[in-house]
Design a protein around this motif. Structure first.
Motif, PDB file in Angstrom:
ATOM      1  N   CYS A 265     -22.734   6.042  23.279  1.00  7.09           N
ATOM      2  CA  CYS A 265     -23.220   7.419  23.066  1.00  7.09           C
ATOM      3  C   CYS A 265     -24.229   7.492  21.925  1.00  7.09           C
ATOM      4  N   ARG A 266     -24.047   6.648  20.923  1.00  2.00           N
ATOM      5  CA  ARG A 266     -24.968   6.658  19.784  1.00  2.00           C
ATOM      6  C   ARG A 266     -26.344   6.107  20.146  1.00  2.00           C
ATOM      7  N   LYS A 267     -26.421   5.396  21.263  1.00  2.00           N
ATOM      8  CA  LYS A 267     -27.680   4.756  21.653  1.00  2.00           C
ATOM      9  C   LYS A 267     -28.515   5.596  22.610  1.00  2.00           C
ATOM     10  N   VAL A 268     -27.904   6.594  23.250  1.00  2.00           N
ATOM     11  CA  VAL A 268     -28.629   7.378  24.250  1.00  2.00           C
ATOM     12  C   VAL A 268     -28.912   8.782  23.739  1.00  2.00           C
ATOM     13  N   LYS A 269     -29.939   9.402  24.296  1.00  2.00           N
ATOM     14  CA  LYS A 269     -30.308  10.759  23.920  1.00  2.00           C
ATOM     15  C   LYS A 269     -29.334  11.761  24.526  1.00  2.00           C
ATOM     16  N   ALA A 270     -29.123  12.869  23.825  1.00  2.00           N
ATOM     17  CA  ALA A 270     -28.247  13.931  24.316  1.00  2.00           C
ATOM     18  C   ALA A 270     -28.785  14.455  25.650  1.00  2.00           C
TER      19      ALA A 270
ATOM     20  N   GLY B 163     -17.650  26.718  46.098  1.00  2.00           N
ATOM     21  CA  GLY B 163     -16.353  26.516  46.738  1.00  2.00           C
ATOM     22  C   GLY B 163     -16.435  25.687  48.008  1.00  2.00           C
ATOM     23  N   LEU B 164     -17.581  25.065  48.247  1.00  2.00           N
ATOM     24  CA  LEU B 164     -17.771  24.303  49.482  1.00  2.00           C
ATOM     25  C   LEU B 164     -17.142  22.912  49.416  1.00  2.00           C
ATOM     26  N   CYS B 165     -17.023  22.356  48.200  1.00  2.00           N
ATOM     27  CA  CYS B 165     -16.515  20.994  48.066  1.00  2.00           C
ATOM     28  C   CYS B 165     -15.932  20.796  46.676  1.00  2.00           C
ATOM     29  N   ASN B 166     -15.194  19.705  46.517  1.00  2.00           N
ATOM     30  CA  ASN B 166     -14.708  19.323  45.200  1.00  2.00           C
ATOM     31  C   ASN B 166     -15.844  18.648  44.429  1.00  2.00           C
ATOM     32  N   VAL B 167     -16.035  19.069  43.195  1.00  2.00           N
ATOM     33  CA  VAL B 167     -17.058  18.481  42.332  1.00  2.00           C
ATOM     34  C   VAL B 167     -16.358  17.912  41.096  1.00  2.00           C
ATOM     35  N   ILE B 168     -16.635  16.671  40.754  1.00  2.00           N
ATOM     36  CA  ILE B 168     -16.014  16.056  39.580  1.00  2.00           C
ATOM     37  C   ILE B 168     -16.543  16.725  38.323  1.00  2.00           C
ATOM     38  N   TRP B 169     -15.642  17.254  37.488  1.00  2.00           N
ATOM     39  CA  TRP B 169     -16.082  17.916  36.264  1.00  2.00           C
ATOM     40  C   TRP B 169     -16.540  16.862  35.263  1.00  2.00           C
ATOM     41  N   ASP B 170     -17.361  17.294  34.310  1.00  2.00           N
ATOM     42  CA  ASP B 170     -17.906  16.357  33.329  1.00  2.00           C
ATOM     43  C   ASP B 170     -17.512  16.765  31.912  1.00  2.00           C
ATOM     44  N   TYR B 171     -17.502  15.785  31.037  1.00  2.00           N
ATOM     45  CA  TYR B 171     -17.201  16.024  29.630  1.00  2.00           C
ATOM     46  C   TYR B 171     -18.426  16.643  28.943  1.00  2.00           C
ATOM     47  N   GLY B 172     -18.207  17.775  28.253  1.00  2.00           N
ATOM     48  CA  GLY B 172     -19.274  18.404  27.498  1.00  2.00           C
ATOM     49  C   GLY B 172     -19.404  17.795  26.118  1.00  2.00           C
ATOM     50  N   MET B 173     -20.422  18.221  25.373  1.00  2.00           N
ATOM     51  CA  MET B 173     -20.651  17.691  24.026  1.00  2.00           C
ATOM     52  C   MET B 173     -19.467  17.965  23.110  1.00  2.00           C
ATOM     53  N   GLU B 174     -18.814  19.135  23.290  1.00  2.00           N
ATOM     54  CA  GLU B 174     -17.659  19.470  22.450  1.00  2.00           C
ATOM     55  C   GLU B 174     -16.510  18.498  22.702  1.00  2.00           C
ATOM     56  N   ASP B 175     -16.279  18.158  23.967  1.00  2.00           N
ATOM     57  CA  ASP B 175     -15.229  17.183  24.300  1.00  2.00           C
ATOM     58  C   ASP B 175     -15.510  15.839  23.634  1.00  2.00           C
ATOM     59  N   ILE B 176     -16.771  15.423  23.700  1.00  2.00           N
ATOM     60  CA  ILE B 176     -17.152  14.127  23.141  1.00  2.00           C
ATOM     61  C   ILE B 176     -17.031  14.135  21.622  1.00  2.00           C
TER      62      ILE B 176
END
Length: 318
Positions: A173-178, A125-138
């Protein structure tokens, strides 16, 4: 006279690091992957060594160990992320030889992984953190463009990408490792960098902030506005406490037009623009070294608010 080995002396922070160490009475040994004639600050250290790149981990570490033994090096001050990673994985080899001037093993592992840093700090709760897309979102194409992609263990904006459409994004995404990349919503804004030094023994901290008005493509500030803001300084001191930082690091934030700030990352080393903070009134290099000498850091902050610009200058090296 204590001896300090400073790595990557061709990097942006090297000049002020070398100047302050000499002022403090240290004998400075510099290393770089390029020959002496290519590195201006090779003329400003007491000794210079051309070493293999950190990517050649075994060759690099063996050469540094050789120098430390031969020259009886007391402290090692790494200036780049790649070297921080390699030293972190080879800490045991330097025990009873030279002190590594960097945070502890687990702290480095968190700070050098953007995903781990964000996940660790989300719950504070100290700062705003940008959320990220998970594998399910992708996988479900639950993505809103534009999207930012960056290597989880990236450095100096290397590999940073902005995707504007599905075809481009999923082709990449198809070119990089999970797990190799972190994908986040694109947020427009300007970068704020805050240099922070923390004494792990006492918990004392000091912080100095600047807006980076002009930056190089690899994220180094060229024109900056140094400013005081107690609330931001306190946030960064609390973040350093939460992470367990030792010595000097820098936090980067993205500031939107409406003044909202999001934490981008914590770099567990001197920022490329640490000289801006030193020129403004607080010596982060001196106090970084005090953290590893078991001496108290200075807690009185007398930062002057002003604009500072950096220029390139030519030198004849041979």
């Amino acid at each position: 006279m204590k001896k300090v080995l400073v790595t990557a002396i061709g990097s942006m922070s090297a000049d002020i690091v070398i100047k302050v160490l000499h002022k403090e009475g240290y004998y400075v040994i510099g290393t770089d992957i390029y020959p002496k004639e290519w590195v201006v600050d090779a003329r400003n250290v007491d000794e210079f060594y051309n070493v293999p790149p950190a990517a050649e981990q075994n060759c690099y570490i063996n050469r540094i160990l050789e120098i430390c033994r031969e020259r009886k090096v007391d402290y090692i001050c790494p200036l780049t992320d790649d070297e921080i990673d390699v030293f972190n994985e080879n800490r045991q080899k330097f025990e009873n030889l030279s002190i590594l001037c960097m945070s502890d093993y687990d702290v480095i592992n968190i700070c050098r992984n953007k995903k781990k840093t964000a996940d660790t700090l989300k719950g504070t709760g100290l700062c705003n953190v940008i959320w990220d897309y998970g594998m399910e979102d992708i996988e479900k194409h639950n993505i809103c463009f534009p999207v930012v992609g960056k290597p989880v263990r990236g450095r100096s904006s290397q590999g940073f990408r902005i995707f504007t459409d599905e075809e481009e994004f999923y082709g990449f995404c198809r070119k990089v490792k999970a797990g190799e990349y972190l994908f986040q919503p694109y947020i427009a804004g300007n970068v704020i960098t805050v240099d922070v030094v923390r004494d792990k023994r006492t918990g004392c901290c000091a912080a100095a902030a600047r807006r980076e008005l002009l930056r190089t493509l690899n994220g180094a500030g060229l024109s900056v506005q140094v400013f005081r803001e107690e609330a931001l300084e306190k946030v960064c001191e609390d973040l350093a406490e939460s992470l367990g930082i030792t010595g000097c690091v820098n936090f980067e934030f993205l500031e939107t037009e409406d003044g909202v700030r999001y934490l981008l990352e914590c770099n567990p080393r001197f920022s490329g623009g640490v000289e801006f903070s030193v020129l403004s009134g607080y010596d982060f290099v001196r106090n970084h070294m005090r953290c590893f000498e078991n001496k108290p850091i200075e807690t009185k902050i007398c930062i002057r608010e002003h604009w500072i610009c950096r220029k390139y200058e030519e030198y004849i090296t041979d």
